[in-house]
Design an enzyme around this catalytic site. Structure first.
Site, PDB file in Angstrom:
ATOM      1  N   HIS A  68      27.466  48.062  48.655  1.00 41.29           N
ATOM      2  CA  HIS A  68      26.940  49.434  48.627  1.00 41.29           C
ATOM      3  C   HIS A  68      25.447  49.502  48.923  1.00 41.29           C
ATOM      4  CE1 HIS A  68      30.318  51.528  46.545  1.00 41.29           C
ATOM      5  NE2 HIS A  68      30.529  50.346  46.004  1.00 41.29           N
ATOM      6  N   CYS A  76      32.234  49.835  51.249  1.00 40.03           N
ATOM      7  CA  CYS A  76      33.173  49.533  50.155  1.00 40.03           C
ATOM      8  C   CYS A  76      34.492  50.301  50.324  1.00 40.03           C
ATOM      9  CB  CYS A  76      32.496  49.761  48.808  1.00 40.03           C
ATOM     10  SG  CYS A  76      33.323  48.832  47.508  1.00 40.03           S
ATOM     11  N   GLU A 108      23.870  51.970  49.747  1.00 40.01           N
ATOM     12  CA  GLU A 108      23.406  53.291  49.275  1.00 40.01           C
ATOM     13  C   GLU A 108      23.033  53.269  47.789  1.00 40.01           C
ATOM     14  OE1 GLU A 108      26.480  52.400  49.829  1.00 40.01           O
ATOM     15  OE2 GLU A 108      27.938  53.540  48.642  1.00 40.01           O
ATOM     16  N   ARG A 122      41.961  45.324  48.879  1.00 40.34           N
ATOM     17  CA  ARG A 122      41.277  46.127  47.851  1.00 40.34           C
ATOM     18  C   ARG A 122      40.975  45.242  46.645  1.00 40.34           C
ATOM     19  NH1 ARG A 122      44.066  49.455  44.956  1.00 40.34           N
ATOM     20  NH2 ARG A 122      42.328  50.739  44.268  1.00 40.34           N
ATOM     21  N   GLU A 152      36.594  55.603  45.781  1.00 42.96           N
ATOM     22  CA  GLU A 152      37.970  55.137  45.587  1.00 42.96           C
ATOM     23  C   GLU A 152      38.752  55.502  46.857  1.00 42.96           C
ATOM     24  OE1 GLU A 152      39.691  53.266  43.353  1.00 42.96           O
ATOM     25  OE2 GLU A 152      41.182  53.617  44.915  1.00 42.96           O
ATOM     26  N   SER A 153      39.127  54.470  47.598  1.00 44.00           N
ATOM     27  CA  SER A 153      39.691  54.719  48.928  1.00 44.00           C
ATOM     28  C   SER A 153      40.985  55.527  48.875  1.00 44.00           C
ATOM     29  CB  SER A 153      39.916  53.390  49.658  1.00 44.00           C
ATOM     30  OG  SER A 153      40.760  52.544  48.907  1.00 44.00           O
TER      31      SER A 153
HETATM   32  N1  GLN Z   1      38.225  49.356  44.954  1.00 43.19           N
HETATM   33  C1  GLN Z   1      37.837  50.631  45.471  1.00 43.19           C
HETATM   34  C2  GLN Z   1      38.890  51.198  46.403  1.00 43.19           C
HETATM   35  O1  GLN Z   1      39.953  50.715  46.518  1.00 43.19           O
HETATM   36  C3  GLN Z   1      36.520  50.555  46.200  1.00 43.19           C
HETATM   37  C4  GLN Z   1      35.390  50.401  45.211  1.00 43.19           C
HETATM   38  C5  GLN Z   1      34.089  50.917  45.662  1.00 43.19           C
HETATM   39  O2  GLN Z   1      33.958  51.664  46.635  1.00 43.19           O
HETATM   40  N2  GLN Z   1      33.095  50.561  44.900  1.00 43.19           N
HETATM   41  O3  GLN Z   1      38.628  52.138  47.043  1.00 43.19           O
END
Ligand code: GLN
Length: 238
Positions: free
Chosen positions: A215, A90, A217, A120, A60-61
């Site tokens: 992702h 991501c 990973e 996002r 989650e950024s």
């Molecule tokens: N939507 C997420 C964000 O804003 C990112 C989602 C993810 O890393 N899978 O950080």
């Protein structure tokens, strides 16, 4: 995986404040037996100072940025980005963008480093997450598709090339026929995505930095990790 040639040890950090850092560690360790890659989980500026390169995981950024600020890592990360290779997946891709849309109320800090604007959750919410096989030139065994795992993934809204920064190189696009029907975003093409459509870009490089909106990973396939080491990290060590 035996194709990266690294003569000396290389230390790759993984920002380990929140998100899928352990999965990146596992993927890098698969490479490390033959590549002499040392992995550092980065939680402090001191951890970061030991690294030749960094991976910012998905998660989650907003939370990662908040924790980076609390840990006194924001400025060290921005300085690191000016000199050393960084790959964001991501949420990590969002943090590497120069601008972000669709933020939580109050906006969010970015680390910057890649000249793109990103949205996002551009493909929709958690329930609209999806997987898509991607054809990617440059990976080892390129005829085998790489499974892109898109979880509340961001969308690249615009590229901002300039003469002051290295050129932006598209690594992978999501073909329009693989965009799930439920996605609110529609790409502008009938067949394969248009080469001019930034919204179909799901992996790109600018100089020593790379972002993937999916992702790698979360798969057992470590070809993207090998690609990052080979194309972004090793050239900076020569
Ligand atoms: N939507 C997420 C964000 O804003 C990112 C989602 C993810 O890393 N899978 O950080």
């Amino acid at each position: 995986m035996t194709h990266v040639q690294v003569n000396n040890n290389v230390t790759i950090g993984i920002l380990a404040l929140q998100g899928a850092f352990a999965e990146h560690q596992t993927a890098l360790q698969k490479l490390s037996c033959q590549k002499k890659i040392l992995v550092v989980l980065v939680r402090t500026a001191e951890d970061l100072s030991a690294c030749d390169a960094l991976i910012i995981p998905g998660g989650e950024s907003t939370t990662i940025a908040f924790l980076a600020k609390l840990s006194g890592l924001l400025e060290p990360l921005r300085t690191f980005l000016q000199k050393k290779p960084v790959w964001g997946t991501c949420a990590g891709a969002i943090l590497l963008a120069q601008a972000v849309e669709n933020t939580k109320r109050g906006g969010q800090e970015l680390f910057g480093g890649i000249s793109v604007t990103i949205a996002r959750n551009g493909w929709g919410s958690q329930v609209e997450s999806f997987e898509a096989p991607l054809s990617i030139d440059g990976l080892l065994d390129p005829s085998t598709p790489f499974m892109g795992v898109f979880i509340r993934a961001p969308v690249v809204l615009a590229l901002h090339p300039s003469t002051e920064n290295p050129p932006i190189e598209v690594i992978a696009r999501l073909p329009i026929n693989l965009v799930p029907k439920s996605q609110k975003l529609t790409l502008h093409d009938e067949g394969d995505s248009s080469p001019h459509d930034s919204q179909s870009i799901v992996a790109l490089r600018q100089g020593r930095h790379m972002l993937t909106t999916f992702h790698p990973e979360l798969t057992k396939d470590s070809r993207f990790h090998e690609y990052f080491v080979r194309t972004c990290v090793v050239p900076t060590l020569l």
